[in-house]
Write a protein that holds these residues in place. Structure first.
Motif, PDB file in Angstrom:
ATOM      1  N   VAL A  38       0.853  -1.204   0.000  1.00 44.44           N
ATOM      2  CA  VAL A  38       0.000   0.000   0.000  1.00 44.44           C
ATOM      3  C   VAL A  38       0.884   1.248   0.000  1.00 44.44           C
ATOM      4  CG1 VAL A  38      -1.579   1.384   1.406  1.00 44.44           C
ATOM      5  CG2 VAL A  38      -2.042  -1.043   1.052  1.00 44.44           C
ATOM      6  N   LEU A  39       1.907   1.257   0.833  1.00 41.46           N
ATOM      7  CA  LEU A  39       2.797   2.423   0.883  1.00 41.46           C
ATOM      8  C   LEU A  39       3.547   2.590  -0.443  1.00 41.46           C
ATOM      9  CD1 LEU A  39       4.313   2.179   4.495  1.00 41.46           C
ATOM     10  CD2 LEU A  39       2.427   3.624   3.713  1.00 41.46           C
ATOM     11  N   GLN A  40       3.943   1.468  -1.023  1.00 40.08           N
ATOM     12  CA  GLN A  40       4.658   1.555  -2.311  1.00 40.08           C
ATOM     13  C   GLN A  40       3.765   2.155  -3.381  1.00 40.08           C
ATOM     14  OE1 GLN A  40       5.695  -2.606  -2.566  1.00 40.08           O
ATOM     15  NE2 GLN A  40       7.866  -2.189  -2.200  1.00 40.08           N
ATOM     16  N   ARG A  41       2.526   1.681  -3.436  1.00 42.53           N
ATOM     17  CA  ARG A  41       1.600   2.209  -4.453  1.00 42.53           C
ATOM     18  C   ARG A  41       1.301   3.683  -4.189  1.00 42.53           C
ATOM     19  NH1 ARG A  41      -1.765  -1.271  -7.037  1.00 42.53           N
ATOM     20  NH2 ARG A  41      -2.521   0.641  -8.039  1.00 42.53           N
ATOM     21  N   ALA A  42       1.109   4.010  -2.922  1.00 43.64           N
ATOM     22  CA  ALA A  42       0.808   5.407  -2.585  1.00 43.64           C
ATOM     23  C   ALA A  42       1.983   6.298  -2.981  1.00 43.64           C
ATOM     24  CB  ALA A  42       0.515   5.536  -1.091  1.00 43.64           C
ATOM     25  N   GLN A  43       3.184   5.833  -2.719  1.00 47.89           N
ATOM     26  CA  GLN A  43       4.352   6.640  -3.082  1.00 47.89           C
ATOM     27  C   GLN A  43       4.482   6.765  -4.598  1.00 47.89           C
ATOM     28  OE1 GLN A  43       8.182   6.913  -0.904  1.00 47.89           O
ATOM     29  NE2 GLN A  43       8.950   5.688  -2.596  1.00 47.89           N
ATOM     30  N   TYR A  44       4.132   5.703  -5.285  1.00 45.37           N
ATOM     31  CA  TYR A  44       4.185   5.754  -6.747  1.00 45.37           C
ATOM     32  C   TYR A  44       3.233   6.840  -7.269  1.00 45.37           C
ATOM     33  CZ  TYR A  44       3.855   4.349 -11.599  1.00 45.37           C
ATOM     34  OH  TYR A  44       3.876   4.362 -12.965  1.00 45.37           O
ATOM     35  N   VAL A  45       2.060   6.912  -6.663  1.00 47.38           N
ATOM     36  CA  VAL A  45       1.050   7.879  -7.114  1.00 47.38           C
ATOM     37  C   VAL A  45       1.420   9.304  -6.708  1.00 47.38           C
ATOM     38  CG1 VAL A  45      -1.341   8.629  -6.751  1.00 47.38           C
ATOM     39  CG2 VAL A  45      -0.842   6.219  -7.183  1.00 47.38           C
ATOM     40  N   TYR A  46       1.870   9.492  -5.464  1.00 49.15           N
ATOM     41  CA  TYR A  46       2.090  10.858  -4.959  1.00 49.15           C
ATOM     42  C   TYR A  46       3.552  11.319  -5.071  1.00 49.15           C
ATOM     43  CZ  TYR A  46      -2.600  10.312  -3.146  1.00 49.15           C
ATOM     44  OH  TYR A  46      -3.953  10.110  -3.069  1.00 49.15           O
ATOM     45  N   GLY A  47       4.446  10.376  -5.371  1.00 49.83           N
ATOM     46  CA  GLY A  47       5.858  10.744  -5.480  1.00 49.83           C
ATOM     47  C   GLY A  47       6.584  10.664  -4.150  1.00 49.83           C
TER      48      GLY A  47
END
Ligand code: FES
Length: 165
Positions: A38-47
């Motif tokens: 979840v954190l990886q995907r969130a970081q991918y989306v928000y940078g």
């Protein structure tokens, strides 16, 4: 929610649209131990992982915020601070160092008022120092966004960076 587009006003706070997060959380709904993806995907989306995003993840997943921060600070892959639109990575591994990487790092620092590891106040550039990117024969090396620059020289790399919009 924070407003404004940093491209319109470089000094503005960026927009954090939590709608994107909903999709990610739906995808991992009910999956135990899915914090890292979840954190990886969130970081991918928000940078990076903005505070608002971590708070929302905590609310939705009922994982304590302190635990999310614990995971995000433990793994080097996660970033808690916003970075620039252009990521400049200059190699200062041994081969690059002896062939003049420090001079380019200094020139970039002076030209954009930026320290290694730092981001310009307008969020245009982030400067990172890396240690060997496996192309020592072309030292000194830099990677700007996805573009590789070989045999960099202080003035030339600064000129290249100035051309970025
Ligand atoms: S030391 Fe810079 S590419 Fe190897």
């Amino acid at each position: 929610m924070r407003k404004n587009n940093p491209r319109d006003n470089p000094f503005a706070e960026e927009t954090i649209d939590l709608k994107h997060l909903e999709k990610i959380l739906d995808e991992f709904k009910g999956q135990k131990g899915a914090i890292i993806p979840v954190l990886q995907r969130a970081q991918y989306v928000y940078g990076y992982l903005p505070k608002e995003v971590l708070q929302a993840i905590s609310r939705k997943t009922r994982v304590p915020l302190t635990r999310l921060y614990g995971v995000a600070t433990f793994y080097a892959q996660f970033r808690l601070a916003r970075r620039g639109r252009h990521i400049i990575r200059v190699c200062d591994g041994t081969a690059c160092h002896v062939r003049g990487a420090p001079q380019s790092i200094e020139a970039i620092g002076k030209a954009f008022q930026i320290e290694p590891g730092g981001t310009t106040p307008d969020y245009k550039y982030t400067l990172e120092i890396v240690y060997c990117i496996g192309s020592c024969g072309l030292a000194p090396m830099a990677v700007v966004n996805e573009k590789v620059h070989a045999n960099i020289e202080p003035d030339k790399i600064v000129d290249e960076l100035k051309k970025l919009d």
